[in-house]
Design a protein around this motif. Structure first.
Motif, mmCIF file in Angstrom:
data_model
loop_
_atom_site.group_PDB
_atom_site.id
_atom_site.type_symbol
_atom_site.label_atom_id
_atom_site.label_comp_id
_atom_site.label_asym_id
_atom_site.label_seq_id
_atom_site.Cartn_x
_atom_site.Cartn_y
_atom_site.Cartn_z
ATOM 1 N N ARG A 32 0.921 -1.200 -0.023
ATOM 2 C CA ARG A 32 0.025 -0.003 -0.013
ATOM 3 C C ARG A 32 0.846 1.304 -0.026
ATOM 4 O O ARG A 32 0.547 2.288 0.815
ATOM 5 N N ASN A 33 1.901 1.169 -0.606
ATOM 6 C CA ASN A 33 2.838 2.345 -0.855
ATOM 7 C C ASN A 33 2.330 2.986 -2.178
ATOM 8 O O ASN A 33 2.739 2.401 -3.287
ATOM 9 N N PRO A 34 2.056 4.287 -2.186
ATOM 10 C CA PRO A 34 1.686 5.026 -3.249
ATOM 11 C C PRO A 34 2.743 5.076 -4.342
ATOM 12 O O PRO A 34 2.350 5.291 -5.538
ATOM 13 N N GLU A 35 3.814 4.995 -3.729
ATOM 14 C CA GLU A 35 5.121 4.881 -4.852
ATOM 15 C C GLU A 35 5.084 3.785 -6.080
ATOM 16 O O GLU A 35 5.582 3.925 -6.929
ATOM 17 N N SER B 32 -2.734 9.017 18.727
ATOM 18 C CA SER B 32 -1.562 8.181 19.242
ATOM 19 C C SER B 32 -2.333 6.934 20.218
ATOM 20 O O SER B 32 -1.526 5.988 20.502
ATOM 21 N N ASP B 33 -3.379 6.869 20.332
ATOM 22 C CA ASP B 33 -4.104 5.977 21.385
ATOM 23 C C ASP B 33 -4.006 4.628 20.606
ATOM 24 O O ASP B 33 -4.274 4.466 19.331
ATOM 25 N N ALA B 34 -3.391 3.634 21.355
ATOM 26 C CA ALA B 34 -3.124 2.258 20.474
ATOM 27 C C ALA B 34 -4.542 1.613 20.283
ATOM 28 O O ALA B 34 -4.598 0.788 19.295
ATOM 29 N N ALA C 11 -9.184 6.093 20.320
ATOM 30 C CA ALA C 11 -8.906 7.299 19.325
ATOM 31 C C ALA C 11 -10.198 7.728 18.746
ATOM 32 O O ALA C 11 -10.019 8.913 18.540
ATOM 33 N N SER C 12 -11.136 6.904 18.359
ATOM 34 C CA SER C 12 -12.225 7.660 17.703
ATOM 35 C C SER C 12 -13.019 8.351 18.591
ATOM 36 O O SER C 12 -13.815 9.382 18.619
ATOM 37 N N ALA D 83 -4.475 7.561 7.432
ATOM 38 C CA ALA D 83 -5.293 6.580 8.202
ATOM 39 C C ALA D 83 -6.458 7.291 8.833
ATOM 40 O O ALA D 83 -7.562 6.575 9.351
ATOM 41 N N ARG D 84 -6.639 8.418 9.103
ATOM 42 C CA ARG D 84 -7.608 9.179 9.749
ATOM 43 C C ARG D 84 -8.523 9.979 9.018
ATOM 44 O O ARG D 84 -9.393 10.687 9.593
#
Lengths: 282, 943
Positions: B254-257, B781-783, B788-789, B821-822
């Motif tokens: 999943r690397n756009p490169e 940063s919460d695991a 986090a949500s 990711a968010r």
């Protein structure tokens, strides 16, 4: 006081998520966010009976009160889904009669133990008893058939042995005529003694309770059908881990047609038996 | 020093990595030469043997479960040498001053054949030398001289990471700022290219078994190593199978490169390579590949068109939907295209989907599902799907309706649900009949009830007929639907059912009669006031209250003296609720009724009797002093409804022997709102033997506030009991005391995710300046994802606060747009900020980062607020094509007036072809086309 609405019976929702999590932890039954209302509906009568105005008060009672154990039995009664009928998903039972029992008895010493859990009001173990009886197994071998459910009311109904029309919707008429007698009050049918005595015990057992399952979980065959659809993934793992740890090897676990142990465990392998599938303990 | 193909430099030499595979029973199937060399164990002595035999202490070391975990959950496992030391015990290859066993970094993953796990693949890396070096450098990091420490960091930065940060982690906290800075840079610059190249080369040379290669690549991906450059190189290999694996691997990375290389692979001669390149582009969400993928879909190539459609869905570019619409007519692709349109299409796809239903062999379920999905998305985004419902209703063909109704009988699950949703928009006599057959299906009965309620009065007779169905669920659903429709024609049948004592339905019947509110139910409902089931009685009370019959007062006066205590209790509840003047004395007498339930009900209603406060207090006091525990609890609860301040009585109740009396006394004190009561509650909160009492006291303290409350509650946040601690945290948040910060910060660091989630909610309620920082940090940063949500949700709450806090909360949410990711969640959250916060969001349309600008555009578009829409037009001039394109799509979706000329100009002259296409597409949308051009131009000019 909370205004009375037809849907809430005057109870506030405060504490319903906490109650939901507590029920899950204790019973394995899980009501995801969209079904929380259904949980409230089933427990509302109990809450009102205690004179509480909110589910939070009931949560504390279940969690901390000295009388909580008795209340938990009523909760299990209220939450258990008793939709079942005779001759439901019989391919698996035929597989036991036609394929598993011959194999088991070749290598077996002692009785072959079969456990139906949850048994609801008894239709499943009685169906199994009919099929095994038709195949003559009770005469040829020592078979112990045990049945249990988390709901005391369900087990009481099973012991009472009174069944109405819809329970027979899939049962061949010849089987009904052979194994059931109409009740004189025309309010249903009851099973003949020859059938009911094939079920050695009817017990109230919570599948999450390690102590409660102990007398039965060492069975060679376990029917645990249409219970996991109401459980969370975590509860399913816990129950299946107990089966894996305690069942003999090989042991045979039947689950419902809509259920799967894929991604739950690697301790069982799926095997096809004619038109049925069974999970075999490695 | 190795120079890897990826260009990274490393001090690592002699990288030693071995690989073994097993079957599902952990029997060793392969053991490569590298592993033979490392361990000294020949392959032929271990192949065919179980791993527990080869390493007998696996179980004792707790490693057997770790080895099995990938087979159960699919998650790869990494054995860190710092904790596990080694998997296979053997001496180091060279004598080591630090270790007598080889130190090994082990990665364990599932070996897959197609999607099925068939065993394990395990890589074992000898990290002994590197660990020795790391330890040595770690010792130098503790040297007194900063220069020595800096030199150690420089050397550590050239060592690839074995396990997390290693000694560099400590260096972040060094006293010397230059050392700290060097440590941070060293961590940021770490690469593991040498490891990557070693493993890929090893696999290429030694493993022509492609399930092994595939599993190993997945394994490496799961450990977070970046293989992109190595895999791009493999895409050029002469071996087609390797090119396939490279494409697969690039999709996992999943690397756009990798996008450009993968687009190139779409021209590969081997269709398998093309297939996997297509899939990889979907996983990468490569917007740049949309045109090529559309072309492949349109080619109708049997092998490639399906994955092309699926990848377009994953990329999620709505503009590709229009290109897919013509494929609805292709029998091979129509179902797949319909599903795709359901996922990425918008209301513009609806006419084509409806039209496709005309065809006899149309994939009805897929088409209807697509319509329902687009509708659902529209409702989620803008709150309203009426336009789609209306469009479908107006354009659906009668034959299509028949096909839909026929499908209803055969469908299950979500497909059935979607059919019901769409059917509920339509008209036709056959519809309620078809729906009625589903009333008993528990998985969809909510949807069926909704649909029949929408149908309304024409469905009433049919529903009444269902009241005599043999199936309980059918009867129950019919009762509920009739109640919600509220048609009085249902009353006789419902009353008859009430009298038939259908125990499973009584509460629902009473609920329905409550909604309908017809006086014909009055007398039958009165008969239920004495039912044994408390819920039936309660529902009857509610229904009678709802009907409000003028005869009620007189009847209650009679029933208050009924011989059945349940009837008396119910009568108390009704008479107490309405406060009938003629019933007051009887109600007062009920406080001393022989039946406890009657007394409790009467006591609870005393506070609502007008002009009777003094008498009420005396009666409540009497009950508190002399009555049963349940009555005392009822009295304690009732005192919370007294306008006067019965503190003395409640103080006594706090010392009652029964925990429920103390519980309700605490609750009542909290409701009365006098901070002086905190001193009464504190001892209960700290030491009552009954936990619910402690929790109630804590919550009451939180409601009352006062100077002492924050200190009391802060201490209780450390309680071992979760309920108590969480209640204290919540209460602290509500108090909004400035001094609560330290405690809330501390709880936010709890190892328990649920405790942290409670802290997040409390911090949002606290609404302090610091809340924004704490929640943004937690969101980033919460695991635990749910924590986090929740932190993001907390920031939305703060956006409703006064200005400085609201502005900073919005700023924090927009910052999250930059995190891939968010991004989606941040958009969804921003779309929910209150209108008052929109002015803080709009300036972010000038943010440097185009991802932020694009996210702001989308969020403003979802708000459906005039202020938000006005700001959106600025984005049409954005310097980034993707931002402009998003603005065009959003404004087109909103049907914003005043932009048509701008869109026309963009359709002609925008520098980006994609933007020109989007603008052209927007111009063709219904709400623009429906207005005559002159009217549009005049209307826009007036703007």
């Amino acid at each position: 006081m909370t205004p009375f609405e037809p849907d809430n019976l005057g109870l506030t929702d405060a504490g319903l998520p906490l109650l939901r999590d507590l029920v899950h932890e204790r019973t394995g039954l899980f009501y995801e966010n969209g079904r929380c209302e259904s949980l409230g509906e089933r427990l509302a009568p109990l809450v009102i009976e205690h004179g509480f105005h909110s589910y939070l008060d009931f949560y504390y009672l279940l969690k901390f009160d000295e009388g909580a154990e008795a209340e938990w039995r009523r909760v299990m009664d209220a939450l258990s889904v008793q939709e079942t009928y005779f001759w439901r998903e019989v391919d698996q039972m035929h597989a036991v009669a036609d394929q598993l029992l011959p194999d088991l008895l070749k290598a077996h010493r002692g009785p072959v133990r079969i456990w139906s859990a949850p048994c609801a009001s008894g239709e499943e173990p009685l169906t199994l008893a009919m099929i095994l009886n038709e195949a003559g197994w009770f005469e040829r071998a020592d078979i112990e058939l045990h049945a249990s459910d988390g709901s005391a009311t369900a087990v009481a109904k099973a012991r009472e042995g009174r069944y109405r029309g819809r329970a027979f919707r899939a049962l061949p008429p010849a089987m009904r005529d052979k194994y059931f007698i109409p009740l004189t009050d025309q309010e249903g049918w009851r099973p003949v003694r020859e059938l009911t005595e094939k079920v050695r015990s009817w017990s109230v057992v919570n599948l999450m309770d390690q102590v409660g399952v102990e007398p039965f979980v060492h069975s060679d065959v376990i029917f645990c059908r249409n219970a996991f659809i109401y459980f969370s993934a975590d509860s399913i793992r816990r129950a299946v881990a107990t089966f894996a740890e305690k069942m003999p090897s090989p042991g045979y676990l039947f689950v419902g047609a809509a259920e799967s142990l894929l991604s739950v465990t690697d301790r069982f392998v799926l095997r096809e038996l004619g038109r049925a599938f069974v999970y075999v303990k490695r | 020093m190795n120079d890897s193909p990826s260009g990274a430099h490393s001090d690592d030499t002699d990288r030693r990595i071995g690989l073994l595979t097993t079957d599902l029973d952990l029997v060793v199937k392969s053991w490569d030469k590298s592993l033979e060399r490392m361990t000294g164990i020949p392959a032929d002595t271990v192949k065919g043997r179980r791993l527990e035999e080869v390493v007998p202490d696996l179980h004792a070391r707790g490693l057997l479960d770790v080895l099995r975990e990938p087979l159960v959950s699919g998650a790869a496992q990494v054995l860190a040498p710092a904790i596990h030391k080694f998997l296979i015990p053997c001496p180091p290859l060279e004598p080591s001053p630090e270790f007598d066993r080889m130190q090994q970094r082990v990665v364990i993953g599932a070996l897959r054949d197609d999607q099925r796990a068939v065993g394990l693949v395990v890589t074992i890396e000898d990290v002994t030398t590197r660990m020795e070096r790391e330890r040595e450098l770690g010792r130098r990091l503790r040297d007194a001289e900063p220069a020595e420490r800096l030199a150690a960091i420089e050397q550590l930065s050239r060592l690839s990471s074995i396990d997390g940060l290693g000694p560099l982690g400590d260096a972040i906290a060094d006293d010397h700022w230059q050392v700290r800075r060097a440590a941070v840079r060293a961590i940021a610059g770490r690469t593991d290219a040498a490891l990557v190249d070693t493993i890929v080369a090893a696999l290429r040379e030694g493993h022509r078994d492609f399930s092994v290669l595939s599993s190993a690549l997945q394994l490496l991906t799961l450990t977070g190593l970046d293989l992109t450059r190595s895999l791009i190189g493999l895409l050029e290999d002469s071996d087609a199978d390797l090119r396939v694996q490279a494409a697969l691997g690039l999709g996992s990375q999943r690397n756009p490169e990798a996008t450009t290389a993968l687009i190139g692979a779409l021209d590969d001669d081997d269709s398998n390579v093309c297939f996997h390149a297509i899939e990889a582009l979907g996983k990468l969400r490569a917007g740049a590949a949309v045109q090529r993928l559309v072309a492949i879909a349109q080619s109708r190539d049997f092998f490639l068109a399906f994955p092309a459609v699926e990848s377009l869905v994953q990329i999620g570019d709505p503009s590709s939907a229009a290109s897919l619409v013509p494929l609805l007519g292709d029998p091979m692709l129509s179902a797949s295209v319909a599903e795709a349109l359901g996922r990425i299409g918008d209301e513009d796809a609806i006419p084509a989907l409806v039209d496709a239903l005309r065809s006899e062999d149309s994939p009805v379920v897929a088409l209807v599902g697509a319509i329902a999905s687009i509708h659902h998305r529209q409702v989620e985004l803008v709150g309203d799907g009426a336009a789609i419902e209306d469009l479908v209703r107006r354009t659906i063909d009668p034959s299509a309706l028949d096909r839909i109704l026929n499908s209803v009988g055969q469908a299950e699950g979500d497909a059935l649900r979607q059919l019901i949703v769409v059917v509920s928009w339509l008209k036709g006599e056959a519809i309620p009949r078809a729906l009625a057959t589903l009333l008993g299906r528990t998985s969809v009965h909510h949807n069926v009830v909704e649909a029949l309620v929408r149908f309304g009065a024409p469905a009433v007779e049919l529903l009444i007929a269902q009241l005599s169905d043999e199936d309980l669920n059918t009867r129950r659903s019919a009762v509920i639907a009739l109640g919600r429709i509220g048609d009085r024609r249902a009353v006789p049948a419902l009353v008859s059912l009430l009298a038939s004592d259908d125990r499973d339905l009584l509460v629902h019947i009473e609920g329905a009669l409550s909604r309908i509110g017809d006086a014909r139910a009055f007398e039958p409902l009165l008969l239920r006031l004495g039912d044994d089931d408390a819920a039936v009685r309660q529902a009857a009370i509610g229904a009678l209250n709802s009907i409000g019959d003028p005869r009620m007062g007189a009847r209650m006066a009679q029933l208050l003296d009924d011989s059945n205590p349940r009837v008396r209790e119910s009568a108390v509840r009704i008479a107490g609720y309405f406060g009938y003047a003629d019933c007051v004395e009887a109600l007062v007498r009920s406080c001393s009724d022989a039946d406890e339930g009657v007394r409790v009900a009467a006591l609870e209603h005393l506070p609502f009797l007008e002009g009777e406060d003094d008498r009420a207090i005396r009666l409540l006091q009497h009950a508190l002093e002399r009555d049963s525990p349940r009555a005392r609890a009822g009295a304690a609860r009732a005192l919370g409804d007294m306008g006067t301040k019965p503190h003395a009585l409640l103080k006594r109740a706090l010392a009652d022997a029964d925990p429920w009396v103390r519980y309700f006394a605490a609750v009542s004190l909290g409701r009365l709102g006098d901070p002086a009561a905190v001193t009464l509650l504190q001892p209960l909160a700290e030491s009552d033997p009954a936990r619910p009492v402690r929790v109630a006291a804590v919550e009451a303290i939180g409601l009352l506030g006062g100077d002492e409350a924050p200190t009391i509650l802060s201490e209780l946040t450390a309680a071992r009991e979760d309920d108590l601690a969480n209640a204290a945290v919540r209460a602290l948040g509500r108090l909004r005391a400035a001094s609560s910060g330290a405690t809330l910060r501390s709880v936010l660091r709890s190892p328990d995710a649920r405790r942290r989630a409670t802290a997040v909610a409390a911090i949002a309620a606290w609404a302090h300046e610091e809340s924004v920082d704490l929640l943004s940090w937690t969101a980033a940063s919460d695991a635990d994802r749910s924590v986090a949500s929740a932190a993001m949700a907390g920031l939305v709450t703060l956006a409703a606060s006064p200005a400085p806090i609201a502005e900073r909360a919005v700023e924090a949410l927009t910052a999250a747009l930059a995190d891939g990711a968010r991004h989606e969640e941040a958009v969804a959250r921003l779309a929910k900020i209150p209108p008052s916060a929109i002015p803080w969001l709009a300036p972010r349309l000038d943010a440097d980062n185009p991802d932020i600008r694009r996210g702001v555009v989308e969020a403003l578009g979802r708000m459906s607020h005039p202020t938000a829409s006005a700001y959106l037009q600025r984005a049409l001039d954005d310097g980034d094509a993707l931002v402009r394109k998003r603005a065009v799509s959003v404004l087109a979706r909103l049907g914003t007036r005043g932009v048509i000329q701008r869109l026309a100009q963009m359709a002609r002259a925008d520098a980006s072809p994609a933007v020109r296409e989007a603008a052209t597409h927007a111009m063709a949308r219904r709400h623009f086309v429906d207005r005559p051009v002159t009217e549009r131009a005049e209307g826009d000019a007036a703007q």
